[in-house]
Design a protein around this motif. Structure first.
Motif, short mmCIF file in Angstrom:
data_model
loop_
_atom_site.label_atom_id
_atom_site.label_comp_id
_atom_site.label_asym_id
_atom_site.label_seq_id
_atom_site.Cartn_x
_atom_site.Cartn_y
_atom_site.Cartn_z
N HIS A 8 -49.27 90.25 1.45
CA HIS A 8 -50.69 90.65 1.62
C HIS A 8 -51.12 89.28 1.85
O HIS A 8 -50.97 88.10 1.32
CB HIS A 8 -51.09 91.04 0.29
N ASP A 12 -56.89 90.70 1.99
CA ASP A 12 -56.31 91.85 1.54
C ASP A 12 -56.31 92.02 -0.16
O ASP A 12 -56.59 93.00 -0.85
CB ASP A 12 -54.78 92.32 1.70
N MET A 15 -60.75 91.57 -1.16
CA MET A 15 -61.78 92.65 -0.76
C MET A 15 -61.98 93.64 -1.74
O MET A 15 -62.78 94.03 -2.19
CB MET A 15 -61.31 93.26 0.73
N PRO A 16 -60.46 94.11 -2.56
CA PRO A 16 -60.82 95.11 -3.51
C PRO A 16 -61.85 94.79 -4.75
O PRO A 16 -62.47 95.10 -5.21
CB PRO A 16 -59.24 95.48 -3.96
N ALA A 17 -61.28 93.32 -4.99
CA ALA A 17 -62.18 92.55 -6.00
C ALA A 17 -63.37 92.49 -5.70
O ALA A 17 -64.57 92.80 -6.56
CB ALA A 17 -61.41 91.23 -6.42
N LEU A 19 -65.31 94.44 -3.62
CA LEU A 19 -65.90 95.74 -3.52
C LEU A 19 -66.11 96.33 -5.10
O LEU A 19 -67.08 96.92 -5.39
CB LEU A 19 -64.93 96.69 -2.98
N GLY A 20 -64.99 95.86 -5.92
CA GLY A 20 -65.07 96.52 -7.42
C GLY A 20 -66.09 95.98 -7.99
O GLY A 20 -67.07 96.45 -8.62
N THR A 42 -69.53 88.35 -8.64
CA THR A 42 -68.72 88.97 -7.65
C THR A 42 -67.73 87.85 -7.10
O THR A 42 -66.69 88.01 -6.80
CB THR A 42 -69.60 89.69 -6.56
N HIS A 53 -53.21 86.27 -7.50
CA HIS A 53 -52.14 86.41 -6.20
C HIS A 53 -51.39 85.27 -6.00
O HIS A 53 -50.08 85.42 -5.79
CB HIS A 53 -52.73 87.22 -5.24
#
Length: 58
Positions: A8, A12, A15-17, A19-20, A42, A53
Motif C-alpha cells: 500500500h 492508500d 485517504m481512509p483516515a 475521509l473518516g 483531520t 503504517h
C-alpha cells in the motif's frame, strides 16, 4: 507475528483516515466547531495513520 505487506502506498493509507475524520469533523463543524480545528483534527488523524503504517503498528 505475520505481517502482510501488500504494498500500500501512503496515499492508500491516508485517504481512509482523511475521509473518516472528515465525516466526523464535518458533523462537528455543523454543531459550531471552528473550521481550523476541524482541519487540524483531520490532518492529525491522517499523519497518525501514515506513521502507524510506516512503522508496522497496524
Amino acid at each position: 507475528m505475520y505481517k502482510n505487506r501488500l504494498g500500500h502506498s501512503l496515499f492508500d493509507v491516508a485517504m481512509p483516515a482523511i475521509l473518516g475524520a472528515g465525516v466526523v469533523t464535518s458533523f462537528a463543524m455543523s454543531q459550531g466547531q471552528h473550521p481550523a480545528i476541524a482541519i487540524a483534527i483531520t490532518a492529525i488523524s491522517a499523519i497518525f495513520a501514515v506513521i502507524c503504517h510506516r512503522f508496522d503498528l497496524i
